[in-house]
Design a protein around this motif. Sequence first.
Motif, PDB file in Angstrom:
ATOM      1  N   TYR A 154       0.834  -1.187   0.000  1.00  0.00           N
ATOM      2  CA  TYR A 154       0.000   0.000   0.000  1.00  0.00           C
ATOM      3  C   TYR A 154       0.874   1.243   0.000  1.00  0.00           C
ATOM      4  N   TYR A 189       1.096   5.191   0.880  1.00  0.00           N
ATOM      5  CA  TYR A 189       0.478   6.196   1.733  1.00  0.00           C
ATOM      6  C   TYR A 189       1.138   7.542   1.528  1.00  0.00           C
ATOM      7  N   GLU A 244       5.775  10.419   1.440  1.00  0.00           N
ATOM      8  CA  GLU A 244       5.125   9.258   0.843  1.00  0.00           C
ATOM      9  C   GLU A 244       5.892   8.003   1.196  1.00  0.00           C
ATOM     10  N   PRO A 259      -5.429  -0.253   8.375  1.00  0.00           N
ATOM     11  CA  PRO A 259      -4.624   0.695   7.612  1.00  0.00           C
ATOM     12  C   PRO A 259      -3.802   1.613   8.508  1.00  0.00           C
ATOM     13  N   ARG A 260      -2.686   2.084   7.965  1.00  0.00           N
ATOM     14  CA  ARG A 260      -1.850   3.022   8.693  1.00  0.00           C
ATOM     15  C   ARG A 260      -2.565   4.360   8.837  1.00  0.00           C
ATOM     16  N   VAL A 274      -2.157  10.291   7.610  1.00  0.00           N
ATOM     17  CA  VAL A 274      -1.838   9.837   6.261  1.00  0.00           C
ATOM     18  C   VAL A 274      -3.092   9.296   5.572  1.00  0.00           C
ATOM     19  N   ARG A 322      -4.361   6.805   2.053  1.00  0.00           N
ATOM     20  CA  ARG A 322      -3.856   5.823   1.111  1.00  0.00           C
ATOM     21  C   ARG A 322      -3.963   6.360  -0.306  1.00  0.00           C
TER      22      ARG A 322
END
Length: 77
Positions: A4, A6, A14, A25-26, A36, A38
Motif C-alpha cells: 500500500y 500512503y 510518501e 490501515p496506517r 496519512v 492511502r
Amino acid sequence: MPTYHYKCEKCGYEFEIEQKISDAPRKRCPKCRGKVFRVIHPVGHILKGSGFYATDYRKEDYKKKKATEKDDNKGKK
Ligand SMILES: [Zn+2]
C-alpha cells in the motif's frame, strides 16, 4: 502481500508498506505523526482480477525507468 502506498497530509511524505488485507490501515506518518491517507494508483487494469496488487504498477514503472535511462545514455553519446 499487497503493498500500500500512503501519503502524509501534513508533510507530504510518501511511503509504501506491505500489509495483509486483514491488517488495519496506517493512520500516522512515521516522520511527523501527521495523518496519512492511502494513495490509489490510477492504473486502469489494476482493479481487474488478482492484478489489484501494486506489483503490476511497479513493473510498468520499472520499464518506464529503464526506457528513460536508455534515452539518457543516447543523449550523452
Ligand atoms: Zn508527515
